[in-house]
Structures are given as C-alpha cells and as structure tokens.
Design a protein around this motif. Sequence first.
Motif, short mmCIF file in Angstrom:
data_model
loop_
_atom_site.label_atom_id
_atom_site.label_comp_id
_atom_site.label_asym_id
_atom_site.label_seq_id
_atom_site.Cartn_x
_atom_site.Cartn_y
_atom_site.Cartn_z
N UNK A 259 0.85 -1.18 0.00
CA UNK A 259 0.00 0.00 0.00
C UNK A 259 0.89 1.23 0.00
N UNK A 260 0.62 2.16 -0.92
CA UNK A 260 1.36 3.42 -0.93
C UNK A 260 0.38 4.58 -1.08
N UNK A 261 0.54 5.57 -0.22
CA UNK A 261 -0.24 6.80 -0.37
C UNK A 261 0.66 8.00 -0.13
N UNK A 262 0.46 9.01 -0.94
CA UNK A 262 1.25 10.22 -0.84
C UNK A 262 0.37 11.45 -0.94
N UNK A 263 0.67 12.45 -0.11
CA UNK A 263 -0.06 13.71 -0.13
C UNK A 263 0.92 14.83 0.13
N UNK A 264 1.07 15.72 -0.87
CA UNK A 264 2.02 16.81 -0.81
C UNK A 264 3.41 16.25 -0.49
N UNK A 265 4.01 16.59 0.65
CA UNK A 265 5.37 16.14 0.97
C UNK A 265 5.40 14.97 1.95
N UNK A 266 4.26 14.32 2.16
CA UNK A 266 4.18 13.23 3.11
C UNK A 266 3.77 11.94 2.40
N UNK A 267 4.21 10.81 2.93
CA UNK A 267 3.87 9.52 2.34
C UNK A 267 3.81 8.43 3.41
N UNK A 268 3.05 7.40 3.12
CA UNK A 268 2.98 6.20 3.95
C UNK A 268 3.09 5.00 3.03
N UNK A 269 3.99 4.11 3.35
CA UNK A 269 4.16 2.87 2.60
C UNK A 269 4.03 1.70 3.56
N UNK A 293 5.62 -7.25 8.64
CA UNK A 293 4.97 -6.03 8.17
C UNK A 293 5.92 -4.85 8.37
N UNK A 294 6.04 -4.05 7.33
CA UNK A 294 6.92 -2.87 7.37
C UNK A 294 6.10 -1.63 7.06
N UNK A 295 6.24 -0.60 7.90
CA UNK A 295 5.57 0.68 7.69
C UNK A 295 6.64 1.76 7.57
N UNK A 296 6.58 2.52 6.48
CA UNK A 296 7.49 3.64 6.25
C UNK A 296 6.70 4.94 6.26
N UNK A 297 7.08 5.85 7.14
CA UNK A 297 6.48 7.18 7.20
C UNK A 297 7.48 8.18 6.64
N UNK A 298 7.15 8.81 5.51
CA UNK A 298 8.08 9.68 4.82
C UNK A 298 7.68 11.14 4.84
N UNK A 299 8.69 12.02 4.91
CA UNK A 299 8.48 13.48 4.87
C UNK A 299 9.61 14.08 4.05
N UNK A 300 9.26 14.90 3.05
CA UNK A 300 10.25 15.52 2.17
C UNK A 300 10.25 17.02 2.38
N UNK A 301 11.04 17.52 3.34
CA UNK A 301 11.07 18.97 3.59
C UNK A 301 11.85 19.75 2.55
N UNK A 302 12.76 19.08 1.84
CA UNK A 302 13.57 19.75 0.81
C UNK A 302 13.11 19.23 -0.54
N UNK A 303 12.56 20.08 -1.36
CA UNK A 303 12.06 19.66 -2.66
C UNK A 303 12.13 20.84 -3.63
N UNK A 304 13.17 20.82 -4.46
CA UNK A 304 13.35 21.85 -5.46
C UNK A 304 13.64 21.20 -6.81
N UNK A 305 14.01 21.97 -7.80
CA UNK A 305 14.14 21.46 -9.16
C UNK A 305 15.13 20.31 -9.26
N UNK A 306 16.31 20.49 -8.71
CA UNK A 306 17.37 19.49 -8.86
C UNK A 306 17.76 18.80 -7.56
#
Length: 341
Positions: A259-269, A293-306
């Motif tokens: 299961x993968x869900x993403x919203x803006x800069x956050x994600x749950x896998x 069972x593996x749960x990954x909680x992701x947050x991407x605070x840095x997100x620019x072009x490169x």
Amino acid sequence: MNHTIASLRRFLLLTILIFSAGSTFAQELEGNLSFFGFMDNREYMKSGRYSQTIFGTRISPEVGLRIDSVHRLRVGFNALYEFGSQRANFFDKIEPVIYYQYEKKNVDFFIGSFPRQNLVDDYPRALLSDTLNYYRPNVQGMLGRYETSTFREIIWLDWTSRQTNIDRETFIFGLSGKYQPNKFFISHHAYMFHNAGAAIEVPGDNLQDNGAATVKLGVDLSKSTFLDSLTIAAGGMMSFERTRSVSDFVTPKGFVADLYLGYKRFSITNTFYAGEGHHLILGDKFYDAKTYNRIDLGWTPILFKNISGRFVFTYHYADGIMDNQQAFFLRYNISGSKKLR
C-alpha cells in the motif's frame, strides 16, 4: 591518497582522448553530476538481526558524447565516502562509470558500468536489499528495456565477480515488467544470483543458485481520491535455492501486499508478507520470518528542481517483534549539454 589521485588522473586522460577522437563526429557534449547523501540508522536488536548505521555520501560525475539521435557514450566515476572511515584514501571506494547506450523510440540498451538508479532500483526489498543503493550503485554488464505508455519490460545481467584462481565467479540475471492499460496493473520482478567457485577448486565449496520472483495485481487510485498518490497491490512471492551436489531446489512461497499513499510532501508505505521464510543472499533479511509487516512514514522537507531531501521513519514487525529504523536521504542531480557543431 596517491593511488586515488593517480586513478583520477588516468580517468581525465582517458576522457580527453575520447573527446579528441570523437569530437569530429559528435553532435553534442553531455555532462551530469549526481550527489547522494545518506544516513540510515537500523535498530534491529530486538529481532536479533544486524544493527548498524550507514552514514556517508556518494558523488558521481559523468561526461560523454551523444553521437547522434540514438547513440551515446559516457565515462565517469562513482565515489563513496563513509563518515568516520579510518582509511587513508580520500574516498573509501571509487567505481568506474563507462557505458554505451542505444536509445530509439521504445527501446533502450546499455552495456558497460552504468547507474542502477531509474533502471534496476524498483525491485522489492524482499528480492534486492536497499543496501545495494549504498554499496553497489552500478550495474556492470548489460540491460535492455522496452517501454510504451502501458507496458514496460526490462532484462539485465550484472557481472559481480570475475573468476580467477582465488576469486569466485558470480553474476545476477534479472527481469521485471509492468502492464497498466488503465487504473489496474500487473507487475513482476525476478532475479537469480549465480555463485560459482574459483578456478582452483576447494573441496566442499559447491556452486549455489539463489533467487526469487514476485507477481502482483494492483490498482492505481491516484485520480480517484484527494491524495496525490494511492496504489494497492497484492500477489505471490517465491524464492529458490540450491547447492549443487548437496541439495535439491528449496522453494518457499508466500503472500505479499503493498500500500502506498502520498499527499504533498508526506507519504505512507506499508508492505506485508505471510508465508514460509526465505533465505535470500541479496534480499532483505526480515523475509526469513513467517509474518512480516513494514511501515514507512516519509516526509520531504527539501524539494526543489534538482534537489530533494527526505526523512523516513520505519517500523518492522517480524513474528511478533518490533524493530525500528530512521533514515535521511538527500539527492542532487544536474545535467546539461552543448552542441559541438
């Protein structure tokens, strides 16, 4: 340090010679610089698995010639530095990047030593552990890819060790693909690790075959919800292992779901497995459990072009025991080209 400097000098000389020989025919000069910084803290003590902190950086510059619309030649290197390393060299390990690429319509072909990122980095961790991203960033061999808007198939060969009198012959052969005509899709991943002996035989040192495959059916509901991404997939996993002249093939099997869900800069896998335990030389060691069972909680605070920087907080539940993991990844990539005539 002197050995590292000498290697870099030889690389620069080779690059100049290639450009001097090819500039008459080349249409475009290309360059690419990739930086990968990583901190991966693995607290696996409760389950008895190997705890460690993997902390360092990789840098990979490439330069090359795009000879025409379909042919490309690249040279460069991929260098690893692990923080806290006591080695005397400037880098802990430098691997060559040198490859040819054929690119036309739906077909790609690579031969040489080329980055696995965006080519062989989508395998489930059950089959190929994510530590390969840190310690083996290149495929050394060949890869072919056929891709359309609804279908993709990749076949590859990674020659991991050349046989000598004392060194083993090892290679990985794999294939993967996906078919998605609409929101529903079917995907598969498979590989075999062949582990043969050295040229000088050692009694009791037998050839090994070790590999696995997954097949999943899934649905992409990203366009049906307020989320940016939502995918669900489930299917089966099988591994196989044998030691020739010692044992027949052992083929444990199990059920896998993602299961993968993403919203803006956050994600749950979330990744779930139930079945027989597997022994995979290149796979994630948590899959020797019967339930995982593996749960990954992701947050991407840095997100620019490169550039992108991402935190991931992971919780592992294996046979009733919970371990945890914290990681941060930063990737920077810049590329450019210049016509020579």
